[in-house]
Design a protein around this motif. Sequence first.
Motif, short mmCIF file in Angstrom:
data_model
loop_
_atom_site.label_atom_id
_atom_site.label_comp_id
_atom_site.label_asym_id
_atom_site.label_seq_id
_atom_site.Cartn_x
_atom_site.Cartn_y
_atom_site.Cartn_z
N GLY A 103 0.81 -1.22 0.00
CA GLY A 103 0.00 0.00 0.00
C GLY A 103 0.84 1.26 0.00
O GLY A 103 2.08 1.22 -0.07
N THR A 104 0.18 2.38 0.09
CA THR A 104 0.85 3.69 0.07
C THR A 104 1.66 3.91 1.33
O THR A 104 2.67 4.62 1.31
CB THR A 104 -0.21 4.79 -0.11
N TYR A 129 3.23 8.40 -7.13
CA TYR A 129 4.27 7.66 -6.42
C TYR A 129 4.01 6.19 -6.71
O TYR A 129 3.01 5.85 -7.35
CB TYR A 129 4.20 7.92 -4.91
N ALA A 156 3.18 2.61 -4.90
CA ALA A 156 2.80 1.94 -3.65
C ALA A 156 3.64 0.68 -3.47
O ALA A 156 4.25 0.19 -4.43
CB ALA A 156 1.32 1.60 -3.68
N ALA A 174 -0.05 -3.28 -3.90
CA ALA A 174 -1.03 -2.20 -3.79
C ALA A 174 -2.39 -2.88 -3.57
O ALA A 174 -2.68 -3.92 -4.17
CB ALA A 174 -1.04 -1.38 -5.07
N SER A 175 -3.19 -2.31 -2.69
CA SER A 175 -4.34 -3.08 -2.19
C SER A 175 -5.44 -3.28 -3.22
O SER A 175 -6.28 -4.17 -3.07
CB SER A 175 -4.90 -2.45 -0.92
N GLU A 176 -5.44 -2.50 -4.31
CA GLU A 176 -6.43 -2.75 -5.36
C GLU A 176 -6.22 -4.12 -6.02
O GLU A 176 -7.10 -4.63 -6.70
CB GLU A 176 -6.42 -1.62 -6.42
N GLY A 189 -2.79 -1.10 2.00
CA GLY A 189 -3.23 -0.03 1.10
C GLY A 189 -4.65 0.39 1.46
O GLY A 189 -5.43 -0.40 2.00
N THR A 190 -4.98 1.63 1.16
CA THR A 190 -6.28 2.14 1.61
C THR A 190 -7.43 1.80 0.66
O THR A 190 -8.58 1.88 1.05
CB THR A 190 -6.23 3.67 1.80
N ASP A 191 -7.11 1.41 -0.58
CA ASP A 191 -8.18 1.21 -1.56
C ASP A 191 -9.14 0.07 -1.17
O ASP A 191 -10.34 0.17 -1.40
CB ASP A 191 -7.59 0.94 -2.96
N SER A 239 -2.10 4.70 4.78
CA SER A 239 -1.84 6.14 4.70
C SER A 239 -2.29 6.64 3.34
O SER A 239 -2.42 5.87 2.39
CB SER A 239 -0.37 6.45 4.91
N MET A 240 -2.52 7.92 3.26
CA MET A 240 -2.96 8.54 2.02
C MET A 240 -1.78 9.10 1.23
O MET A 240 -1.88 9.35 0.04
CB MET A 240 -3.99 9.64 2.31
N LYS A 273 -13.49 4.01 2.72
CA LYS A 273 -12.74 5.10 2.09
C LYS A 273 -13.75 5.96 1.35
O LYS A 273 -14.34 5.53 0.36
CB LYS A 273 -11.69 4.54 1.14
N1 ASN Z 1 -3.51 5.17 -0.33
C1 ASN Z 1 -3.33 3.91 -0.79
O1 ASN Z 1 -2.88 3.08 -0.05
C2 ASN Z 1 -3.74 3.62 -2.21
C3 ASN Z 1 -3.07 2.47 -2.90
N2 ASN Z 1 -3.56 2.37 -4.26
C4 ASN Z 1 -3.39 1.13 -2.22
O2 ASN Z 1 -4.50 0.87 -1.87
O3 ASN Z 1 -2.50 0.33 -2.08
#
Ligand code: ASN
Length: 337
Positions: A19-20, A34, A36, A66-68, A99-101, A125-126, A173
């Motif tokens: 993630g980020t 950036y 991730a 990356a969480s997506e 990751g936040t996604d 984190s964002m 989110k």
């Molecule tokens: N802010 C994030 O973590 C976004 C990133 N695309 C993720 O989910 O891994």
Amino acid sequence: KEAETQQKLANVVILATGGTIAGAGASAANSATYQAAKVGVDKLIAGVPELAELANVRGEQVMQIASESISNDDLLKLGKRVAELAESKDVDGIVITHGTDTLEETAYFLNLVEKTDKPIVVVGSMRPGTAMSADGMLNLYNAVAVASDKQSRGKGVLVTMNDEIQSGRDVSKSVNIKTEAFKSAWGPMGMVVEGKSYWFRLPAKRHTVNSEFDIKQISSLPQVDIAYGYGNVTDTAYKALAQNGAKALIHAGTGNGSVSSRVVPALQELRKNGVQIIRSSHVNQGGFVLRNAEQPDDKNDWVVAHDLNPQKARILAMVAMTKTQDSKELQRIFWEY
Ligand SMILES: NC(=O)C[C@H](N)C(=O)O
């Protein structure tokens, strides 16, 4: 003396998934562009030396993505590792960097399947750690603070973002780019400030120790997919997903989870062929879908997701369908979790 303080501190394991929060940009001005999932867990921990004042912390890199891109297999892998650690006598709390996604999906999944009252805190984190005003350090510090606090036990899986303690079930989110990205329709459970937690609410829904689901008994998750409602929609996506093997379809409906008259016949037909139809809503500030409102669910034998957004409804449907294929049981589960 040092050994004495170490003994008193809680033992917290940080499971890193990418993630980020593990991201890196070319310059400090890069808060949105950036990559991730670049920084390893040991470097993340070394970046916040103050963690050592909160807990005896050690890290494990479970994956680096990356969480997506998280898959059902990744969820199972993470869930099983969390369960193993939770059973260990020398682990008091678990933090998962993510990751936040899809953080809200993983947090809800763990909330449903982890049979422990030990704190499990998911954090992201964002902005990447290389950016000005990076938020990951403080979010991680807060996560370790909450995970090492005995008061956090038995409250379900938690999420610490932007100084708030949120329920992993409710949080979503809700905006991107901004650091106040994570919101819940029912409000945060508490705040964490300077390493201390302040609690205000408890979750009302079944979770962790009171859940009927157990990660140790789950070896695979059924395919559940989501199709989106909008003006001029056709039934193409629904039919294609079912043809491709979906055992349940989450209808990410407009408004009250309403279904276009161009889609209704296909969903009735798919249900007759055994596919579960679950009505959710894609409204932004928290949907609320009730049975037989907008559509005759009793007659159609469909399920409603109530306040769960489509992506959370997918998680609950998958977990529930490891145990039952009965639509009435599914509906009971959707009310209780
Ligand atoms: N802010 C994030 O973590 C976004 C990133 N695309 C993720 O989910 O891994």
